[in-house]
Design an enzyme around this catalytic site. Structure first.
Site, mmCIF file in Angstrom:
data_model
loop_
_atom_site.group_PDB
_atom_site.id
_atom_site.type_symbol
_atom_site.label_atom_id
_atom_site.label_comp_id
_atom_site.label_asym_id
_atom_site.label_seq_id
_atom_site.Cartn_x
_atom_site.Cartn_y
_atom_site.Cartn_z
ATOM 1 N N ARG A 11 34.074 30.774 32.274
ATOM 2 C CA ARG A 11 35.528 31.516 32.621
ATOM 3 C C ARG A 11 36.422 30.224 32.335
ATOM 4 N NH1 ARG A 11 36.544 32.204 39.140
ATOM 5 N NH2 ARG A 11 38.739 32.286 39.179
ATOM 6 N N ASN A 38 33.463 41.627 38.369
ATOM 7 C CA ASN A 38 34.684 42.142 37.634
ATOM 8 C C ASN A 38 34.486 42.025 36.147
ATOM 9 O OD1 ASN A 38 37.140 42.122 39.165
ATOM 10 N ND2 ASN A 38 36.935 40.117 40.052
ATOM 11 N N CYS A 53 37.367 46.182 45.079
ATOM 12 C CA CYS A 53 38.079 45.065 44.969
ATOM 13 C C CYS A 53 38.618 44.668 46.428
ATOM 14 C CB CYS A 53 39.541 45.184 43.913
ATOM 15 S SG CYS A 53 40.305 43.973 43.955
ATOM 16 N N ASP A 54 38.596 43.511 46.619
ATOM 17 C CA ASP A 54 38.908 42.925 48.080
ATOM 18 C C ASP A 54 40.498 42.593 47.990
ATOM 19 O OD1 ASP A 54 37.347 39.783 47.918
ATOM 20 O OD2 ASP A 54 38.943 40.570 46.657
ATOM 21 N N HIS A 90 43.477 45.304 39.799
ATOM 22 C CA HIS A 90 44.531 44.363 39.670
ATOM 23 C C HIS A 90 45.774 44.566 38.748
ATOM 24 C CE1 HIS A 90 40.824 41.208 40.128
ATOM 25 N NE2 HIS A 90 41.166 41.758 41.418
ATOM 26 N N TYR A 99 48.346 40.500 41.113
ATOM 27 C CA TYR A 99 47.931 40.299 39.531
ATOM 28 C C TYR A 99 48.996 40.713 38.636
ATOM 29 C CZ TYR A 99 43.388 38.616 41.032
ATOM 30 O OH TYR A 99 42.370 37.733 41.636
HETATM 31 N N1 LIG Z 1 36.034 42.705 43.037
HETATM 32 C C1 LIG Z 1 36.520 41.679 43.794
HETATM 33 O O1 LIG Z 1 37.669 41.903 44.341
HETATM 34 C C2 LIG Z 1 35.816 40.540 43.731
HETATM 35 C C3 LIG Z 1 36.162 39.444 44.793
HETATM 36 C C4 LIG Z 1 35.359 38.350 44.462
HETATM 37 C C5 LIG Z 1 34.301 38.093 43.171
HETATM 38 N N2 LIG Z 1 34.229 39.139 42.304
HETATM 39 C C6 LIG Z 1 33.457 38.964 41.504
HETATM 40 O O2 LIG Z 1 31.936 38.723 41.606
HETATM 41 C C7 LIG Z 1 31.116 38.117 40.837
HETATM 42 C C8 LIG Z 1 30.697 36.732 41.391
HETATM 43 O O3 LIG Z 1 31.623 36.058 41.813
HETATM 44 P P1 LIG Z 1 31.246 34.421 42.262
HETATM 45 O O4 LIG Z 1 32.454 33.672 42.238
HETATM 46 O O5 LIG Z 1 30.393 34.631 43.323
HETATM 47 O O6 LIG Z 1 30.339 34.101 41.122
HETATM 48 P P2 LIG Z 1 29.493 32.864 40.811
HETATM 49 O O7 LIG Z 1 29.678 32.459 39.535
HETATM 50 O O8 LIG Z 1 29.431 32.050 42.137
HETATM 51 O O9 LIG Z 1 27.964 33.640 40.727
HETATM 52 C C9 LIG Z 1 27.613 34.420 40.074
HETATM 53 C C10 LIG Z 1 26.030 34.851 39.912
HETATM 54 O O10 LIG Z 1 25.729 35.892 39.023
HETATM 55 C C11 LIG Z 1 24.419 35.335 38.453
HETATM 56 N N3 LIG Z 1 24.110 36.398 37.305
HETATM 57 C C12 LIG Z 1 24.923 36.260 36.186
HETATM 58 N N4 LIG Z 1 24.450 36.974 35.395
HETATM 59 C C13 LIG Z 1 23.174 37.712 35.843
HETATM 60 C C14 LIG Z 1 22.607 38.816 35.613
HETATM 61 N N5 LIG Z 1 22.560 39.485 34.193
HETATM 62 N N6 LIG Z 1 21.596 39.189 36.339
HETATM 63 C C15 LIG Z 1 21.676 38.811 37.650
HETATM 64 N N7 LIG Z 1 22.317 37.647 38.089
HETATM 65 C C16 LIG Z 1 23.297 37.394 36.948
HETATM 66 C C17 LIG Z 1 24.494 33.957 38.110
HETATM 67 O O11 LIG Z 1 23.407 33.190 38.259
HETATM 68 C C18 LIG Z 1 25.328 33.441 39.634
HETATM 69 O O12 LIG Z 1 24.303 33.137 40.506
HETATM 70 C C19 LIG Z 1 32.318 37.882 39.630
HETATM 71 O O13 LIG Z 1 32.060 38.832 38.732
HETATM 72 C C20 LIG Z 1 33.524 37.789 40.334
HETATM 73 O O14 LIG Z 1 34.678 38.082 39.400
HETATM 74 C C21 LIG Z 1 34.782 40.361 42.647
HETATM 75 O O1 LIG Z 2 39.379 32.374 41.724
HETATM 76 P P1 LIG Z 2 38.330 32.741 42.758
HETATM 77 O O2 LIG Z 2 36.766 32.908 41.970
HETATM 78 O O3 LIG Z 2 38.227 31.859 43.811
HETATM 79 O O4 LIG Z 2 38.485 34.259 43.231
HETATM 80 C C1 LIG Z 2 38.840 35.320 42.486
HETATM 81 C C2 LIG Z 2 38.595 36.522 43.032
HETATM 82 O O5 LIG Z 2 40.023 36.676 43.856
HETATM 83 C C3 LIG Z 2 40.009 37.826 44.537
HETATM 84 O O6 LIG Z 2 39.330 38.147 45.701
HETATM 85 C C4 LIG Z 2 39.352 37.309 46.817
HETATM 86 C C5 LIG Z 2 38.150 36.437 46.905
HETATM 87 O O7 LIG Z 2 37.061 37.075 46.790
HETATM 88 C C6 LIG Z 2 37.967 35.895 48.260
HETATM 89 O O8 LIG Z 2 36.904 34.965 48.347
HETATM 90 C C7 LIG Z 2 39.283 35.111 48.358
HETATM 91 O O9 LIG Z 2 39.366 33.917 47.444
HETATM 92 O O10 LIG Z 2 40.265 35.783 48.336
HETATM 93 C C8 LIG Z 2 40.542 36.515 47.191
HETATM 94 C C9 LIG Z 2 41.590 37.535 47.301
HETATM 95 O O11 LIG Z 2 41.147 38.253 48.443
HETATM 96 C C10 LIG Z 2 40.326 39.083 43.626
HETATM 97 O O12 LIG Z 2 40.159 40.207 44.345
HETATM 98 C C11 LIG Z 2 38.916 39.118 43.088
HETATM 99 O O13 LIG Z 2 38.679 39.910 41.895
HETATM 100 C C12 LIG Z 2 38.836 37.682 41.896
HETATM 101 O O14 LIG Z 2 37.358 37.567 41.414
HETATM 102 MN MN LIG Z 3 39.643 42.174 42.634
#
Ligand SMILES: NC(=O)c1ccc[n+]([C@@H]2O[C@H](COP(=O)([O-])OP(=O)(O)OC[C@H]3O[C@@H](n4cnc5c(N)ncnc54)[C@H](O)[C@@H]3O)[C@@H](O)[C@H]2O)c1
Ligand SMILES: O=P(O)(O)OC[C@H]1O[C@H](O[C@H]2[C@H](O)[C@@H](O)[C@@H](O)O[C@@H]2CO)[C@H](O)[C@@H](O)[C@@H]1O
Ligand SMILES: [Mn+2]
Length: 441
Positions: free
Chosen positions: A92, A146, A168-169, A198, A264
């Protein structure tokens, strides 16, 4: 027979919040088995050992296990909470720097940072969803991974009959801040929201008496009474990125006051400001690696070393509660209202019926039923159409390996000013992601 939940990406740094909510609400979810699955042995072992101790010492009856074996993980699963990050925050940050070095937005899900993330994630997630259709086709997959907007297009088109919800949160986090501003309980408000993930807007916020509160918020912003909203998402109140983001969101609303913007949109409507304010030497990915990533794994190591989690605690925040609320709605057929990424199918009457949009829906045991939005105005429609074309072209590039589809996606992204810059950034990202992206030719 109780429910088996599987955290796919169980070694993730966002897991702890979800784990705490699952621990607290296990009974109402009839949760008896919790499996942390990840393809990274070290990460899943750290979070897995921590969770076993933490649940055990707090008297939780839930059986906790962890594995890197997906077949073992998915067997008899009822729910998959999916949050993976192929390439981790390391990749990233590499994407962010390549984009910023070329003077364009480098961000996790927006601009070409999001494009690169999508090219890594689509193959990985489709492989997991395919496995789930084989091993646990009746399980609900609640996906946080994501970039949701692009990934949900890929999932819903490749697996139209799979039980998947992409969520999405961010909307609920901002809605919490709006509720806080009006000193209301969020559950007493009805939010009229539409867009892409977003990339959305609120057109109205009705209170318990059916009165729209948005005009008052608009007036308070336009008269300068407020220049930000207080963040309701506890995990982020001290986080300067989110403090700045909420301020910019209000500034966007001031500039485009018809509808309230998802934060976003700052990356698409003011990309020059975002690039100027970013720090290429210390990007968001760097911040997370130095912050959450370090903190979570250090705490796991500390607890494992002392063989007790007695002096450790987890925080049940918005991120954890939102996904569990959705699982609860499915289990108990509540038909509560959530914002989800779903096939439009006419909910936005003047937008592509076969596009995934982010809109309110009622969720029950059969899944989500979208709520009618009706016609959207030209400004938002125009922006969404170009963004949706970008998203669809990105999916095409990931699924076919077509370089032409990739460069066309790049040119459809509003953060890219011209072909020369777009091609240069695409080629540099491709070089840096060779081991993750599908081969492009
Ligand atoms: N939708 C939302 O609003 C929202 C909010 C927060 C985070 N996210 C998303 O959630 C995901 C996780 O976020 P994070 O900050 O906890 O990530 P992180 O980097 O802390 O952890 C990601 C995990 O995924 C694992 N991983 C990677 N590829 C894999 C695969 N092919 N199979 C199984 N495991 C695998 C890694 O080993 C790691 O443990 C990201 O895609 C992030 O963008 C989305
Ligand atoms: O930059 P990051 O990795 O800290 O967070 C990226 C995500 O941000 C939004 O989600 C939440 C997040 O999950 C929560 O832990 C906190 O940081 O607040 C954020 C807003 O609620 C976003 O919705 C995700 O898509 C991003 O991945
Ligand atoms: Mn999101």
């Amino acid at each position: 027979m109780g429910n088996k939940f599987v955290m796919v990406g169980g070694g993730s740094t966002q897991s702890p919040g979800i784990l705490e909510v699952l621990r607290q609400r296990a009974k109402e979810l009839n949760l008896t088995d919790l499996v942390l699955y990840d393809n990274d042995e070290e990460r899943v072992s750290l979070l897995g050992q921590y969770t076993k101790m933490y649940y055990g010492e707090t008297g939780s009856p839930v059986h906790v296990s962890y594995t890197t074996d997906i077949e073992e993980a998915l067997k008899d699963a009822n729910f998959l909470f999916m949050q993976i990050r192929p390439g981790l925050n390391k990749q990233r940050a590499i994407d962010e720097k390549i984009c910023l070095r070329n003077g364009v937005v480098g961000q996790e899900t927006c601009g070409l940072g999001g494009f690169s993330f999508a090219m890594r994630v689509i193959p990985a997630v489709l492989e997991i969803v395919a496995k789930a259709q084989e091993i646990c086709p009746d399980a609900w997959i609640l996906n946080y991974t994501n970039p949701e907007a692009i990934l949900s297009e890929a999932i819903y088109h490749e697996f139209p009959d799979a039980k998947v919800l992409c969520i999405c949160d961010m909307p609920v986090s901002i809605e919490g801040a709006i509720a806080k501003y009006f000193n209301k309980d969020i559950h007493d408000l009805t939010f009229k929201y539409f867009g892409l993930n977003h990339f959305g807007w609120w057109s109205a916020v009705y209170d318990e008496n059916g009165q729209d509160l948005l005009p008052q918020l608009r007036e308070d912003v336009l008269t300068g009474k407020i220049d930000t909203l207080l963040i309701s998402n506890e995990e982020t109140t001290e986080d300067q990125y989110w403090i700045d983001t909420y301020k910019r969101m209000i500034q966007l609303f001031k500039r485009f006051p018809e509808y309230f913007p998802n934060c976003y949109l700052q990356y698409y409507l003011t990309p020059d400001d975002m690039v100027k304010e970013d720090d290429i030497t210390f990007t968001r990915g760097d911040y997370v690696m130095q912050g959450r990533e370090k903190r979570i794994y250090e705490e796991c190591r500390r607890v494992i070393a002392q063989k007790s989690a007695k002096d450790s605690s987890l925080h049940a925040g918005v991120h954890g509660n939102y996904i569990v609320d959705i699982a609860y709605a499915i289990i108990h057929n509540t038909h509560e209202r959530f914002t989800v990424n779903m096939m439009n199918h006419g909910a936005i009457s003047n937008f592509d019926v076969n596009a995934v949009v982010e809109i309110p829906a009622y969720i029950g045991s059969h899944g989500a039923e979208t709520i009618n939005v009706g016609e959207i105005p030209t400004f938002q429609k125009g922006l969404m159409e170009m963004q949706k074309a970008y998203e669809k072209k990105t999916v095409e590039a990931a699924l076919t390996g077509s370089y032409q589809a990739a460069i066309e996606a790049v040119m459809l992204n509003k953060t890219i000013p011209n072909y020369n810059i777009g091609k240069k950034v695409l080629d540099e990202l491709y070089e840096a992601n060779k081991q993750y992206w599908p081969e492009l030719k």
